[in-house]
Design a protein around this motif. Structure first.
Motif, mmCIF file in Angstrom:
data_model
loop_
_atom_site.group_PDB
_atom_site.id
_atom_site.type_symbol
_atom_site.label_atom_id
_atom_site.label_comp_id
_atom_site.label_asym_id
_atom_site.label_seq_id
_atom_site.Cartn_x
_atom_site.Cartn_y
_atom_site.Cartn_z
ATOM 1 N N GLU A 117 0.808 -1.215 0.000
ATOM 2 C CA GLU A 117 0.000 0.000 0.000
ATOM 3 C C GLU A 117 0.844 1.269 0.000
ATOM 4 O OE1 GLU A 117 -2.962 -0.081 3.089
ATOM 5 O OE2 GLU A 117 -3.328 -2.231 2.799
ATOM 6 N N SER A 118 2.156 1.109 0.098
ATOM 7 C CA SER A 118 3.062 2.261 0.099
ATOM 8 C C SER A 118 4.407 1.826 -0.479
ATOM 9 C CB SER A 118 3.236 2.802 1.525
ATOM 10 O OG SER A 118 4.058 3.941 1.535
ATOM 11 N N LEU A 119 4.454 1.665 -1.787
ATOM 12 C CA LEU A 119 5.655 1.130 -2.440
ATOM 13 C C LEU A 119 6.804 2.129 -2.358
ATOM 14 C CD1 LEU A 119 4.006 -0.488 -5.596
ATOM 15 C CD2 LEU A 119 4.807 -1.653 -3.531
ATOM 16 N N PRO A 120 7.989 1.678 -1.972
ATOM 17 C CA PRO A 120 9.129 2.585 -1.760
ATOM 18 C C PRO A 120 9.895 2.885 -3.048
ATOM 19 C CG PRO A 120 9.750 0.361 -1.146
ATOM 20 C CD PRO A 120 8.304 0.289 -1.573
ATOM 21 N N ASP A 127 8.674 -1.428 -16.089
ATOM 22 C CA ASP A 127 8.049 -1.929 -17.312
ATOM 23 C C ASP A 127 6.967 -2.954 -17.005
ATOM 24 O OD1 ASP A 127 9.827 -0.710 -19.459
ATOM 25 O OD2 ASP A 127 11.321 -1.711 -18.207
ATOM 26 N N LEU A 128 7.132 -3.653 -15.888
ATOM 27 C CA LEU A 128 6.157 -4.654 -15.456
ATOM 28 C C LEU A 128 6.056 -4.635 -13.946
ATOM 29 C CD1 LEU A 128 4.336 -7.234 -15.928
ATOM 30 C CD2 LEU A 128 6.437 -8.572 -15.604
ATOM 31 N N VAL A 129 4.824 -4.645 -13.445
ATOM 32 C CA VAL A 129 4.593 -4.924 -12.029
ATOM 33 C C VAL A 129 3.810 -6.236 -11.969
ATOM 34 C CG1 VAL A 129 3.575 -4.198 -9.863
ATOM 35 C CG2 VAL A 129 4.599 -2.494 -11.375
ATOM 36 N N LYS A 143 -5.886 0.600 -2.607
ATOM 37 C CA LYS A 143 -4.685 1.422 -2.425
ATOM 38 C C LYS A 143 -3.463 0.739 -3.026
ATOM 39 C CE LYS A 143 -2.005 4.665 -0.862
ATOM 40 N NZ LYS A 143 -1.916 5.956 -1.604
ATOM 41 N N ALA A 144 -3.364 -0.570 -2.868
ATOM 42 C CA ALA A 144 -2.253 -1.305 -3.476
ATOM 43 C C ALA A 144 -2.311 -1.205 -4.997
ATOM 44 C CB ALA A 144 -2.284 -2.766 -3.034
ATOM 45 N N VAL A 145 -3.510 -1.271 -5.567
ATOM 46 C CA VAL A 145 -3.658 -1.118 -7.023
ATOM 47 C C VAL A 145 -3.219 0.278 -7.461
ATOM 48 C CG1 VAL A 145 -5.304 -1.124 -8.934
ATOM 49 C CG2 VAL A 145 -5.500 -2.843 -7.123
ATOM 50 N N GLU A 146 -3.591 1.292 -6.698
ATOM 51 C CA GLU A 146 -3.162 2.663 -6.999
ATOM 52 C C GLU A 146 -1.638 2.767 -6.998
ATOM 53 O OE1 GLU A 146 -4.868 5.431 -4.298
ATOM 54 O OE2 GLU A 146 -6.946 4.959 -4.844
ATOM 55 N N GLU A 147 -1.009 2.139 -6.035
ATOM 56 C CA GLU A 147 0.451 2.173 -5.947
ATOM 57 C C GLU A 147 1.098 1.447 -7.121
ATOM 58 O OE1 GLU A 147 2.945 3.457 -3.148
ATOM 59 O OE2 GLU A 147 1.397 4.715 -4.037
ATOM 60 N N TYR A 149 -0.174 1.153 -10.085
ATOM 61 C CA TYR A 149 -0.351 2.070 -11.223
ATOM 62 C C TYR A 149 0.675 3.202 -11.171
ATOM 63 C CZ TYR A 149 -2.730 5.012 -14.658
ATOM 64 O OH TYR A 149 -3.026 5.782 -15.757
ATOM 65 N N ARG A 150 0.898 3.748 -9.992
ATOM 66 C CA ARG A 150 1.805 4.895 -9.835
ATOM 67 C C ARG A 150 3.228 4.565 -10.263
ATOM 68 N NH1 ARG A 150 5.527 6.385 -6.293
ATOM 69 N NH2 ARG A 150 5.063 4.705 -4.808
ATOM 70 N N VAL A 151 3.751 3.408 -9.835
ATOM 71 C CA VAL A 151 5.163 3.107 -10.102
ATOM 72 C C VAL A 151 5.393 2.541 -11.500
ATOM 73 C CG1 VAL A 151 5.606 2.739 -7.650
ATOM 74 C CG2 VAL A 151 5.095 0.765 -9.122
ATOM 75 N N LEU A 152 4.315 2.234 -12.210
ATOM 76 C CA LEU A 152 4.428 1.670 -13.554
ATOM 77 C C LEU A 152 4.691 2.775 -14.567
ATOM 78 C CD1 LEU A 152 4.048 -1.234 -14.725
ATOM 79 C CD2 LEU A 152 1.683 -0.589 -15.206
ATOM 80 N N LYS A 153 5.547 2.505 -15.544
ATOM 81 C CA LYS A 153 5.785 3.432 -16.645
ATOM 82 C C LYS A 153 4.542 3.546 -17.525
ATOM 83 C CE LYS A 153 10.728 2.457 -17.464
ATOM 84 N NZ LYS A 153 11.653 1.852 -18.463
ATOM 85 N N SER A 154 4.421 4.642 -18.236
ATOM 86 C CA SER A 154 3.404 4.731 -19.276
ATOM 87 C C SER A 154 3.686 3.657 -20.322
ATOM 88 C CB SER A 154 3.437 6.120 -19.919
ATOM 89 O OG SER A 154 2.474 6.219 -20.942
ATOM 90 N N GLY A 155 2.683 2.856 -20.626
ATOM 91 C CA GLY A 155 2.876 1.738 -21.544
ATOM 92 C C GLY A 155 3.311 0.463 -20.850
#
Length: 262
Positions: A117-120, A127-129, A143-147, A149-155
């Motif tokens: 829920e709070s990825l460092p 490129d892949l989560v 919240k984990a899904v939001e995180e 999405y946040r750390v993933l690159k566009s594409g």
């Protein structure tokens, strides 16, 4: 994070510290090379769908994060395929074993204790989560899904597995802990929360999963039947195995989710 969720999360951590995922049923000393080999062989026998779903070799040269890496079994496959790998897990004991595993096999990875829920990590870098059967254990799954999405690159891509609540296995759980216990009005959600692995475990419908991951494009959500159900003696609970086979994967316990960040 409120006190209730903090209490649940601490109990989740304790559960997986005491029972590292994949270590059950091994016959060799924990942390030995034979131990890790047995863990790997057992995992890909019971959950062989992982290879075709993830396609490890596709990620050569790519930056990959595994959320909930456990003993590092899948993370090691990414490393063998030439990916730049990162892994997090809530369980310090699991991280300790995963780090030992990578040293034994001569691969490098950035592996740390952290919360889904709070990825460092800074935004827009992977490129892949990837996460296999993990985030349904955290109190705040959206919240984990939001995180993720946040750390993933566009594409960038996601490859996720969550438990499917509308499944033969979930029905078996209802029989075992609801109907056969004289508690026919207990919900499957409550039973999963109390009896499926760590406390607070959740299962989702296909519709709920699509809603939760709606921020991703090219979204695919599909359940699958795997040997995991057989291992749990599902067929013994449901003697009409022909009906189960007729339904195919529609009532599988594992729900595979893939998509891209626009």
């Amino acid at each position: 994070m409120d006190k209730g969720k903090g209490f649940v999360k601490e109990n989740v951590r304790k559960y997986w510290d005491n029972k590292p995922c994949g270590a059950e049923g091994t016959h060799f000393p924990e942390g030995s090379l034979d131990f890790f080999e047995e863990v790997e062989n057992y995992r890909y026998t019971m959950e062989s769908i992982i290879h075709s779903f993830v396609q490890f070799t596709r990620w050569h040269g790519k930056k990959v994060l595994e959320v909930g890496c456990g003993l590092g079994t899948d993370l090691l496959q990414f490393a063998r395929a030439g990916a730049q790998v990162y892994g997090i897990d809530l369980s310090p004991h699991s991280i300790e074993l995963a780090e030992r595993r990578f040293r034994l096999y001569g691969f490098s990875a950035e592996i740390k204790v952290a919360d889904a829920e709070s990825l460092p990590f800074v935004s827009d870098q992977f490129d892949l989560v990837y996460s296999w059967g993990v985030i349904h254990h955290t109190p705040n799954v959206p919240k984990a899904v939001e995180e993720i999405y946040r750390v993933l690159k566009s594409g960038g891509s996601i490859k996720i597995m969550l438990y499917h609540r509308v499944s033969w296995y979930a029905l078996k759980m209802y029989f075992d802990y609801g109907l056969f216990k004289g508690k026919p009005f207990t919900s499957i959600s409550r039973i999963l929360s109390q009896h499926q692995e760590s406390p607070g475990t959740k299962g989702y419908t296909i519709h709920e999963a699509k809603e939760m991951f709606s921020c991703f494009s090219d979204l695919m959500v599909r359940p699958v039947i795997t040997p995991y159900e057989t291992r749990k003696r599902l067929w013994g609970i449901f003697p009409m195995s022909g009906l189960i086979n007729l339904c195919g994967d529609r009532l599988g316990w594992f729900m595979l989710i893939s998509g891209r960040k626009v």
